[in-house]
Scaffold this active site. Structure first.
Site, PDB file in Angstrom:
ATOM      1  N   LYS A  48     -28.334 -49.309  -3.036  1.00 24.27           N
ATOM      2  CA  LYS A  48     -27.838 -50.686  -2.949  1.00 24.27           C
ATOM      3  C   LYS A  48     -28.637 -51.583  -3.889  1.00 24.27           C
ATOM      4  O   LYS A  48     -28.079 -52.434  -4.579  1.00 24.27           O
ATOM      5  CB  LYS A  48     -27.919 -51.189  -1.490  1.00 24.27           C
ATOM      6  CG  LYS A  48     -26.821 -50.595  -0.610  1.00 24.27           C
ATOM      7  CD  LYS A  48     -27.004 -50.849   0.878  1.00 24.27           C
ATOM      8  CE  LYS A  48     -25.916 -50.108   1.669  1.00 24.27           C
ATOM      9  NZ  LYS A  48     -26.066 -50.162   3.127  1.00 24.27           N
ATOM     10  N   GLN A  92     -30.123 -52.254   7.449  1.00 26.20           N
ATOM     11  CA  GLN A  92     -29.557 -50.899   7.433  1.00 26.20           C
ATOM     12  C   GLN A  92     -29.571 -50.303   8.840  1.00 26.20           C
ATOM     13  O   GLN A  92     -30.583 -50.329   9.530  1.00 26.20           O
ATOM     14  CB  GLN A  92     -30.357 -50.027   6.449  1.00 26.20           C
ATOM     15  CG  GLN A  92     -29.773 -48.651   6.207  1.00 26.20           C
ATOM     16  CD  GLN A  92     -28.425 -48.666   5.502  1.00 26.20           C
ATOM     17  OE1 GLN A  92     -28.123 -49.540   4.709  1.00 26.20           O
ATOM     18  NE2 GLN A  92     -27.596 -47.682   5.804  1.00 26.20           N
ATOM     19  N   ASP A 115     -22.211 -57.408   5.936  1.00 25.60           N
ATOM     20  CA  ASP A 115     -21.734 -56.172   6.562  1.00 25.60           C
ATOM     21  C   ASP A 115     -20.464 -56.420   7.372  1.00 25.60           C
ATOM     22  O   ASP A 115     -19.782 -55.472   7.767  1.00 25.60           O
ATOM     23  CB  ASP A 115     -22.799 -55.623   7.517  1.00 25.60           C
ATOM     24  CG  ASP A 115     -23.637 -54.527   6.894  1.00 25.60           C
ATOM     25  OD1 ASP A 115     -23.071 -53.735   6.123  1.00 25.60           O
ATOM     26  OD2 ASP A 115     -24.840 -54.467   7.182  1.00 25.60           O
TER      27      ASP A 115
HETATM   28  N1  GUN Z   1     -25.303 -47.531   8.151  1.00 26.78           N
HETATM   29  C1  GUN Z   1     -24.245 -46.776   7.798  1.00 26.78           C
HETATM   30  N2  GUN Z   1     -23.307 -47.540   7.184  1.00 26.78           N
HETATM   31  C2  GUN Z   1     -23.803 -48.797   7.140  1.00 26.78           C
HETATM   32  C3  GUN Z   1     -23.302 -50.028   6.619  1.00 26.78           C
HETATM   33  O1  GUN Z   1     -22.204 -50.132   6.079  1.00 26.78           O
HETATM   34  N3  GUN Z   1     -24.138 -51.102   6.767  1.00 26.78           N
HETATM   35  C4  GUN Z   1     -25.346 -51.026   7.379  1.00 26.78           C
HETATM   36  N4  GUN Z   1     -26.061 -52.138   7.483  1.00 26.78           N
HETATM   37  N5  GUN Z   1     -25.827 -49.898   7.880  1.00 26.78           N
HETATM   38  C5  GUN Z   1     -25.064 -48.796   7.748  1.00 26.78           C
END
Ligand code: GUN
Length: 285
Positions: A48, A92, A115
């Site tokens: 990211k 995350q 998100d």
């Molecule tokens: N863990 C797995 N997929 C995601 C996501 O799209 N966002 C976040 N914050 N954590 C994740």
């Protein structure tokens, strides 16, 4: 069978974002918070950060100890909520067990919730007033549409009912006028239901759950699974999707590979959401 190339489609989206970001007065900013040492999460967070930089989005990375008290994490989120250089906040998931993911999600202000996990954004999605939509579901719709498939009127079967993927992607498919069935661990006769799907989305986290006998001839198959399966290789594992790719590929019209399918789209959607959040916060269209 045609492969749906998530790397290519996401690269096109990122190129457009880069172009748009280059026209902005100040750089959008994304704060990414990682708690603990989950190896998969580390890979995602690093990716990211790299992709943010590539398109000109400023990335602020916070790596916190796995034992950090919940209160401290919530304090950091509140600080980021009030920081004008931060347009988007992402923590995350999963977070360690001393921390409530619900509290984390509810603490991020909806305007910065890139998100799309906050109940306000989830609620807006449910009522059709989309603003910030969760990244993986958004990417999945783009992938399906990239095949030229008209979603309207089709039977879409989603396997998995998570808040991150299953529920929001089902809602988006419904918005696009699909007839949607959600299957999960308690579903009886799952194979027969899947067999009637024009669009099949597998998001359960079980390697090779979807076998060829569960897939209708000519279906569009989207594999959201990223499962680490141990082996004798140097790395000690390889990645497998939720779909038995080798056997299913001969049956469907389009299918996403793992890796290189849904994964890169999640990041492209995150960058899109960060730009959307920036524009909303700066009253830009
Ligand atoms: N863990 C797995 N997929 C995601 C996501 O799209 N966002 C976040 N914050 N954590 C994740």
């Amino acid at each position: 069978m045609e492969l749906i190339d998530g790397n290519k489609i996401s690269a096109e989206i990122r190129e457009k974002i880069k172009e748009e970001v280059s026209q902005l007065e100040k750089k959008p900013g994304l704060a990414v918070v990682l708690v603990g040492e989950n190896p998969a999460s580390k890979v995602y967070v690093n990716m990211k950060e790299v992709k943010c930089r590539e398109v000109g989005i400023q990335s602020f990375k916070y790596e916190l100890d796995k034992d950090i008290p919940e209160e401290e994490l919530l304090k950091l989120i509140e600080k980021l909520n009030n920081d004008e250089t931060v347009n988007g906040i992402l923590v995350q998931m999963p977070v360690p067990k001393q921390i409530s993911d619900t509290k984390v999600i509810n603490t991020i202000i909806p305007e910065k919730d890139v998100d799309g996990f906050h109940p306000v954004n989830m609620g807006n999605l449910f009522t059709g007033n989309n603003s910030l939509v969760s990244c993986t579901p958004k990417g999945i719709i783009t992938l399906i549409e990239s095949t030229g498939t008209d979603i309207s009127g089709k039977h879409a079967v989603v396997i998995g009912r998570s808040n991150i993927v299953g529920k929001p992607v089902s809602t988006l498919l419904l918005q696009k006028n699909a007839t949607v069935t959600i299957c999960h661990s308690r579903t009886q006769n799952m194979a027969e239901i899947c067999k009637t799907a024009d669009i099949l989305v597998a998001a359960v986290g079980r390697p090779k759950l979807v076998t060829a006998d569960m897939v209708k001839e000519g279906a569009v198959v989207i594999d959201v699974g990223v499962n680490r399966v141990d082996d004798d290789s140097e790395k000690g594992y390889h990645l497998e999707g939720d779909v038995d790719f080798e056997n299913v590929k001969g049956k469907c019209s389009h299918i996403t590979p793992v890796p290189g399918g849904v994964g890169p789209m999640t990041i492209a959607s995150l960058l899109e959401n960060t730009l959307t959040a920036y524009k909303m916060q700066n009253n830009l269209k």
